[in-house]
Design a protein around this motif. Structure first.
Motif, mmCIF file in Angstrom:
data_model
loop_
_atom_site.group_PDB
_atom_site.id
_atom_site.type_symbol
_atom_site.label_atom_id
_atom_site.label_comp_id
_atom_site.label_asym_id
_atom_site.label_seq_id
_atom_site.Cartn_x
_atom_site.Cartn_y
_atom_site.Cartn_z
ATOM 1 N N GLY A 1 35.489 -27.571 -24.022
ATOM 2 C CA GLY A 1 35.514 -27.799 -25.457
ATOM 3 C C GLY A 1 34.325 -27.237 -26.205
ATOM 4 N N ARG A 2 33.488 -26.469 -25.515
ATOM 5 C CA ARG A 2 32.304 -25.885 -26.138
ATOM 6 C C ARG A 2 32.383 -24.360 -26.122
ATOM 7 N NH1 ARG A 2 30.174 -29.629 -22.138
ATOM 8 N NH2 ARG A 2 29.260 -31.488 -23.091
ATOM 9 N N ALA A 3 31.834 -23.757 -27.160
ATOM 10 C CA ALA A 3 31.644 -22.308 -27.202
ATOM 11 C C ALA A 3 30.190 -22.013 -26.851
ATOM 12 C CB ALA A 3 31.962 -21.762 -28.587
ATOM 13 N N TYR B 1 22.985 -10.589 -22.482
ATOM 14 C CA TYR B 1 24.053 -10.318 -23.444
ATOM 15 C C TYR B 1 25.366 -10.976 -23.018
ATOM 16 C CZ TYR B 1 20.932 -6.826 -25.474
ATOM 17 O OH TYR B 1 19.864 -6.204 -26.068
ATOM 18 N N ASN B 2 25.934 -10.507 -21.921
ATOM 19 C CA ASN B 2 27.249 -10.999 -21.526
ATOM 20 C C ASN B 2 27.170 -12.410 -20.962
ATOM 21 O OD1 ASN B 2 29.043 -8.837 -22.188
ATOM 22 N ND2 ASN B 2 28.050 -7.629 -20.602
ATOM 23 N N VAL B 3 28.297 -13.116 -21.066
ATOM 24 C CA VAL B 3 28.335 -14.518 -20.642
ATOM 25 C C VAL B 3 29.757 -14.821 -20.151
ATOM 26 C CG1 VAL B 3 28.834 -15.310 -23.011
ATOM 27 C CG2 VAL B 3 27.811 -16.892 -21.359
ATOM 28 N N GLN B 4 29.840 -15.555 -19.024
ATOM 29 C CA GLN B 4 31.124 -15.942 -18.460
ATOM 30 C C GLN B 4 31.064 -17.372 -17.963
ATOM 31 O OE1 GLN B 4 33.756 -13.521 -16.349
ATOM 32 N NE2 GLN B 4 32.506 -11.670 -16.416
ATOM 33 N N GLN B 5 32.260 -17.973 -17.776
ATOM 34 C CA GLN B 5 32.355 -19.339 -17.270
ATOM 35 C C GLN B 5 33.246 -19.377 -16.037
ATOM 36 O OE1 GLN B 5 35.089 -21.583 -17.129
ATOM 37 N NE2 GLN B 5 36.571 -20.053 -17.837
ATOM 38 N N GLY B 6 33.040 -20.427 -15.235
ATOM 39 C CA GLY B 6 33.867 -20.682 -14.064
ATOM 40 C C GLY B 6 33.212 -21.720 -13.187
ATOM 41 N N PHE B 7 34.009 -22.408 -12.350
ATOM 42 C CA PHE B 7 33.490 -23.450 -11.456
ATOM 43 C C PHE B 7 32.677 -24.495 -12.227
ATOM 44 C CE2 PHE B 7 33.336 -19.882 -8.110
ATOM 45 C CZ PHE B 7 34.632 -20.128 -7.711
ATOM 46 N N GLY B 8 32.993 -24.711 -13.493
ATOM 47 C CA GLY B 8 32.277 -25.702 -14.279
ATOM 48 C C GLY B 8 30.878 -25.293 -14.676
ATOM 49 N N LEU B 9 30.588 -23.996 -14.657
ATOM 50 C CA LEU B 9 29.258 -23.484 -14.970
ATOM 51 C C LEU B 9 29.361 -22.268 -15.887
ATOM 52 C CD1 LEU B 9 27.794 -23.603 -11.346
ATOM 53 C CD2 LEU B 9 27.199 -25.168 -13.209
ATOM 54 N N ILE B 10 28.212 -21.890 -16.461
ATOM 55 C CA ILE B 10 28.086 -20.703 -17.306
ATOM 56 C C ILE B 10 27.133 -19.728 -16.619
ATOM 57 C CG2 ILE B 10 27.294 -19.833 -19.544
ATOM 58 C CD1 ILE B 10 29.821 -21.475 -19.789
ATOM 59 N N LEU B 11 27.464 -18.441 -16.658
ATOM 60 C CA LEU B 11 26.585 -17.392 -16.155
ATOM 61 C C LEU B 11 26.204 -16.456 -17.288
ATOM 62 C CD1 LEU B 11 28.371 -16.144 -12.895
ATOM 63 C CD2 LEU B 11 26.523 -17.820 -13.066
ATOM 64 N N THR B 12 24.923 -16.068 -17.351
ATOM 65 C CA THR B 12 24.508 -14.997 -18.249
ATOM 66 C C THR B 12 23.442 -14.155 -17.559
ATOM 67 O OG1 THR B 12 23.681 -14.407 -20.459
ATOM 68 C CG2 THR B 12 22.879 -16.485 -19.521
ATOM 69 N N PRO B 13 23.745 -12.875 -17.273
ATOM 70 C CA PRO B 13 22.788 -11.984 -16.636
ATOM 71 C C PRO B 13 22.008 -11.196 -17.684
ATOM 72 C CG PRO B 13 24.921 -10.943 -16.661
ATOM 73 C CD PRO B 13 25.071 -12.260 -17.397
ATOM 74 N N SER B 14 20.855 -10.669 -17.292
ATOM 75 C CA SER B 14 20.020 -9.919 -18.229
ATOM 76 C C SER B 14 20.009 -8.435 -17.902
ATOM 77 C CB SER B 14 18.582 -10.451 -18.214
ATOM 78 O OG SER B 14 17.747 -9.619 -19.001
ATOM 79 N N CYS C 1 21.040 -16.250 -15.052
ATOM 80 C CA CYS C 1 20.861 -17.660 -15.390
ATOM 81 C C CYS C 1 22.168 -18.405 -15.166
ATOM 82 C CB CYS C 1 20.399 -17.828 -16.837
ATOM 83 S SG CYS C 1 18.659 -17.425 -17.095
ATOM 84 N N VAL C 2 22.081 -19.513 -14.428
ATOM 85 C CA VAL C 2 23.206 -20.413 -14.221
ATOM 86 C C VAL C 2 22.970 -21.610 -15.128
ATOM 87 C CG1 VAL C 2 24.528 -21.732 -12.548
ATOM 88 C CG2 VAL C 2 23.359 -19.631 -11.830
ATOM 89 N N VAL C 3 23.944 -21.899 -15.995
ATOM 90 C CA VAL C 3 23.748 -22.849 -17.087
ATOM 91 C C VAL C 3 24.821 -23.936 -17.022
ATOM 92 C CG1 VAL C 3 23.532 -23.061 -19.598
ATOM 93 C CG2 VAL C 3 22.824 -20.943 -18.471
ATOM 94 N N SER C 4 24.436 -25.162 -17.325
ATOM 95 C CA SER C 4 25.387 -26.274 -17.356
ATOM 96 C C SER C 4 26.276 -26.171 -18.592
ATOM 97 C CB SER C 4 24.636 -27.604 -17.379
ATOM 98 O OG SER C 4 24.119 -27.849 -18.684
ATOM 99 N N PRO C 5 27.407 -26.905 -18.619
ATOM 100 C CA PRO C 5 28.260 -26.874 -19.810
ATOM 101 C C PRO C 5 27.533 -27.296 -21.077
ATOM 102 C CG PRO C 5 29.438 -27.861 -17.982
ATOM 103 C CD PRO C 5 28.012 -27.693 -17.527
ATOM 104 N N ALA C 6 26.538 -28.175 -20.952
ATOM 105 C CA ALA C 6 25.794 -28.639 -22.122
ATOM 106 C C ALA C 6 24.724 -27.654 -22.569
ATOM 107 C CB ALA C 6 25.145 -29.989 -21.822
ATOM 108 N N GLY C 7 24.468 -26.613 -21.763
ATOM 109 C CA GLY C 7 23.516 -25.586 -22.172
ATOM 110 C C GLY C 7 22.166 -25.633 -21.492
ATOM 111 N N LYS C 8 22.033 -26.403 -20.424
ATOM 112 C CA LYS C 8 20.755 -26.463 -19.706
ATOM 113 C C LYS C 8 20.721 -25.410 -18.607
ATOM 114 C CE LYS C 8 17.851 -29.458 -16.851
ATOM 115 N NZ LYS C 8 17.706 -30.783 -16.210
#
Length: 345
Positions: A265-267, A298-311, A318-325
């Motif tokens: 439910g989050r962008a 720049y790019n960002v993807q989701q899966g397995f209940g996590l967020i990924l953003t590479p530099s 960076c592996v990020v929680s759904p809440a943004g941590k």
């Protein structure tokens, strides 16, 4: 990067921070603090952990390889040699990854379980990004130089259709029902096109949209009904009604270009130039949190209940929680443009 559909099958995203769970006889604040300190392996969806080793596949753009990172430990699991210049990568249900080699005019198909390149598809000019149907049968790859989108049959491992779009097709997203694509025509796109792919072998151009700015990324909200369009020329985002292709509202954003993905439910919106990841409610755009990430994320993807953003600038993941941590920051490569999720044996 317009990767907005929920992870299909048993690897669907879950909010594993347990914020909504009621535990008797435990102070809620203490419980949440304890949950936040859990090892990352315990935060990953249990279905994923039971099925193998959940990995992030990270492009090493200047090193002609993919780097597989174990999500639980953050360790480098394996390096996979590829053609030169892997740029974008998209997961297909965790079992395959589609890699676009823009400068080579080729697309690699990688098996998630073995991490082997099972097929290289030629005949592209500048393949850019991929969106895949939830059933895993077809993927759709944009080709900027040819100004078209190509249908790839993932069972036969071949290109089976192409459609001219009339501009340098770039970011692409697919509706949750797999019937529509939205594609931006450029990094600073004056147009976004909507393509009917209900018949993947006969894609049809449905309409053209003039966004309120020069567009960059596009992303369907998983529940359907709304599409987020980010900007390539200003700090602004437009949220569309997908059926009417009309702007519902716009939001302020950090420096362009921004990229977007969705989870629980989050962008999640990244600005690589500003080094930020902003978390919004997907339906109304309300901002919930801003997190610092390495410049070039720049790019960002989701899966397995996590967020990924590479530099791209730092080569970090960076592996990020759904809440943004930020849960983990891994040095994966010298430069990394994109990352996705797969399940390895």
């Amino acid at each position: 990067m317009g990767r907005s559909a929920h992870f299909p099958g048993p690897y669907g995203p879950r909010d594993l921070e347990c914020a909504a769970i009621r535990i008797p006889d435990v102070n809620r604040r203490e419980f949440l603090l304890a949950a936040a300190s859990l090892p990352l392996a315990l935060r990953i969806a249990p279905q994923a952990l039971a099925g193998g080793t959940p990995l992030a596949l990270v492009t090493a753009d200047t090193e002609s390889m993919l780097v597989a990172v174990e999500l639980g430990s953050g360790r480098i699991h394996r390096r996979v040699a590829t053609l030169a210049g892997p740029r974008s990568i998209e997961s297909v249900g965790g079992r395959l990854a589609v890699v676009a080699h823009t400068t080579e005019g080729a697309v690699s198909i990688v098996a998630g379980d073995t991490l082997e390149v099972v097929r290289v598809l030629r005949g592209f000019a500048e393949p850019r990004y991929t969106a895949a149907r939830a059933d895993g049968r077809f993927a759709f790859v944009t080709d900027s130089q040819r100004g078209e989108v190509a249908t790839v049959d993932l069972e036969r491992l071949r290109v089976v259709a192409r459609l001219e779009l009339g501009g340098p097709a770039r970011h692409v997203t697919i509706s949750p029902d797999g019937r529509l694509l939205w594609t931006s025509l450029g990094a600073k796109a004056p147009e976004v096109v909507v393509v009917d792919v209900s018949e993947p072998l006969r894609p049809r151009l449905r309409r053209r949209i003039a966004p309120p700015f020069l567009a960059h990324d596009v992303g369907f909200v998983p529940g359907g009904g709304r599409v987020w369009v980010t900007s390539g020329d200003r700090g602004r985002i437009a949220v569309y009604d997908s059926a009417q292709a009309k702007v519902l509202f716009t939001l302020p954003a950090d420096a362009p270009p921004q990229h977007v993905t969705f989870l629980d439910g989050r962008a999640h919106v990244t600005s690589g130039d500003d080094g930020t990841l902003r978390v919004h409610r997907a339906q109304d755009g309300r901002e919930l949190r801003t997190t610092a990430v390495p410049v070039g994320s720049y790019n960002v993807q989701q899966g397995f209940g996590l967020i990924l953003t590479p530099s791209l600038d730092r080569g970090t993941l960076c592996v990020v929680s759904p809440a943004g941590k930020v849960l983990k920051r891994v040095q994966a490569a010298a430069s990394s443009h994109d990352a996705c999720f797969v399940m390895s044996r």
